[in-house]
Design a protein around this motif. Structure first.
Motif, PDB file in Angstrom:
ATOM      1  N   ALA A  19      -2.942  46.890  -4.156  1.00  0.00           N
ATOM      2  CA  ALA A  19      -3.381  48.196  -3.647  1.00  0.00           C
ATOM      3  C   ALA A  19      -4.841  48.188  -3.214  1.00  0.00           C
ATOM      4  CB  ALA A  19      -3.162  49.263  -4.717  1.00  0.00           C
ATOM      5  N   ALA A  20      -5.638  47.285  -3.791  1.00  0.00           N
ATOM      6  CA  ALA A  20      -7.077  47.257  -3.493  1.00  0.00           C
ATOM      7  C   ALA A  20      -7.412  46.488  -2.219  1.00  0.00           C
ATOM      8  CB  ALA A  20      -7.832  46.646  -4.670  1.00  0.00           C
ATOM      9  N   GLN A  21      -6.419  45.832  -1.620  1.00  0.00           N
ATOM     10  CA  GLN A  21      -6.693  45.048  -0.414  1.00  0.00           C
ATOM     11  C   GLN A  21      -6.948  45.958   0.787  1.00  0.00           C
ATOM     12  OE1 GLN A  21      -4.102  41.718   0.535  1.00  0.00           O
ATOM     13  NE2 GLN A  21      -3.336  41.756  -1.556  1.00  0.00           N
ATOM     14  N   PRO A  22      -7.932  45.627   1.577  1.00  0.00           N
ATOM     15  CA  PRO A  22      -8.190  46.432   2.778  1.00  0.00           C
ATOM     16  C   PRO A  22      -7.123  46.191   3.843  1.00  0.00           C
ATOM     17  CG  PRO A  22      -9.644  44.524   2.721  1.00  0.00           C
ATOM     18  CD  PRO A  22      -8.876  44.520   1.424  1.00  0.00           C
ATOM     19  N   GLY A  23      -6.868  47.208   4.657  1.00  0.00           N
ATOM     20  CA  GLY A  23      -5.912  47.054   5.761  1.00  0.00           C
ATOM     21  C   GLY A  23      -4.493  46.878   5.246  1.00  0.00           C
ATOM     22  N   ASN A  29      -2.150  36.815   0.160  1.00  0.00           N
ATOM     23  CA  ASN A  29      -3.516  37.121  -0.265  1.00  0.00           C
ATOM     24  C   ASN A  29      -3.514  37.745  -1.658  1.00  0.00           C
ATOM     25  OD1 ASN A  29      -6.364  37.099   0.454  1.00  0.00           O
ATOM     26  ND2 ASN A  29      -6.231  39.333   0.375  1.00  0.00           N
ATOM     27  N   THR A  30      -2.506  38.589  -1.940  1.00  0.00           N
ATOM     28  CA  THR A  30      -2.375  39.163  -3.282  1.00  0.00           C
ATOM     29  C   THR A  30      -2.219  38.054  -4.316  1.00  0.00           C
ATOM     30  OG1 THR A  30      -1.384  41.224  -2.468  1.00  0.00           O
ATOM     31  CG2 THR A  30      -0.933  40.638  -4.753  1.00  0.00           C
ATOM     32  N   ALA A  31      -1.372  37.086  -4.010  1.00  0.00           N
ATOM     33  CA  ALA A  31      -1.165  35.951  -4.924  1.00  0.00           C
ATOM     34  C   ALA A  31      -2.471  35.190  -5.145  1.00  0.00           C
ATOM     35  CB  ALA A  31      -0.090  35.030  -4.371  1.00  0.00           C
TER      36      ALA A  31
END
Length: 259
Positions: A19-23, A29-31
């Protein structure tokens, strides 16, 4: 060799990172970010054993929804791309030496609680990594809870400051005041302040519900709501007697970077 078991509340970590990832969030990328966080956790805790515990993915809402039909009703579902990427994330965890354990019909919370207490009861060190304060009912000298995101320990002092009761009274407190985010009702009209006051006058929830000397202002709120309070406490309580089906040797930590 001294044991230090680190238990990762996997979805608690993964969903917050995602949830904190931009866009547009990306599973790869989460992994990657989760693995960076886990490496920091490993470096700071130096576990002898470690495991990431995941909730089961079925539509079965579990035993808690049988007691309270509205339990966790309306909670935001997991984003579809994240659900589809669970295997990718688990493979990434395995690549850094962390095995995954999937709950089967019981919530991950109960699996974590059972495993944690089993080891802590032998006076071995256990660290649960989660932001979920529900685990604080398990606190004891060799069992601690780490909030990775706030970089703080959810210890007895934290609980007494946050709730006004000792960790062993948390489920009694929630039986009275409820937990709105999980749709655990408690007793209507009894909020946090009243719950703390009642638990300062009586030793536990059952003593309050069966007291014959309650002040009229409490009695009129409690009368007729005793079973809801008992169900609220039961649902807020963690099961600690599940069959695990594996032993500690299966989750011994091996630093893959040393190979």
């Amino acid at each position: 060799m001294a044991i230090h078991l680190v238990i990762i509340d996997a979805l608690n970590l993964i969903r917050r990172v995602h949830a904190a990832q931009p866009g547009q969030p990306d599973v790869d990328n989460t992994a990657r970010v989760c693995c960076q966080a886990l490496q920091k956790i490993i470096n700071s805790t130096e576990p002898s054993h470690i495991v990431a515990v995941f909730d089961h993915n079925s539509n079965d809402r579990g035993w808690r929804a049988e007691l309270l039909p509205h339990y966790k009703e309306g909670r935001k579902p997991m984003p579809p791309e994240l659900l589809a990427g669970m295997e990718t994330i688990q493979d990434a965890f395995m690549a850094i030496g962390i095995d995954s354990l999937l709950s089967d019909g019981d919530e991950a919370d109960d699996l974590i609680a059972t495993l944690a207490l089993k080891v802590a009861s032998r006076h071995e060190q256990v660290t649960i990594v989660s932001t979920d304060k529900g685990y604080c009912q398990l606190l004891q000298p060799t069992l601690r809870i780490r909030d990775y995101f706030q970089q703080r320990w959810l210890d007895s002092l934290f609980i007494e400051k946050e709730y006004g009761v000792k960790p062993q009274l948390l489920t009694d407190y929630w039986g009275l005041a409820g937990i709105s985010s999980s749709k655990i009702p408690g007793i209507t009209g009894i909020g946090p302040k009243a719950a703390v006051e009642l638990l300062s006058l009586y030793p536990n929830l059952e003593a309050i519900l069966t007291a014959t000397d309650l002040a009229p202002k409490w009695q009129k709120k409690i009368t007729g709501n005793e079973e809801t309070a008992r169900a609220s406490k039961a649902v807020a309580s963690l099961k600690t007697d599940l069959e695990l089906g594996f032993n500690l040797q299966d989750i011994r930590y091996h630093d893959v970077n040393q190979d």
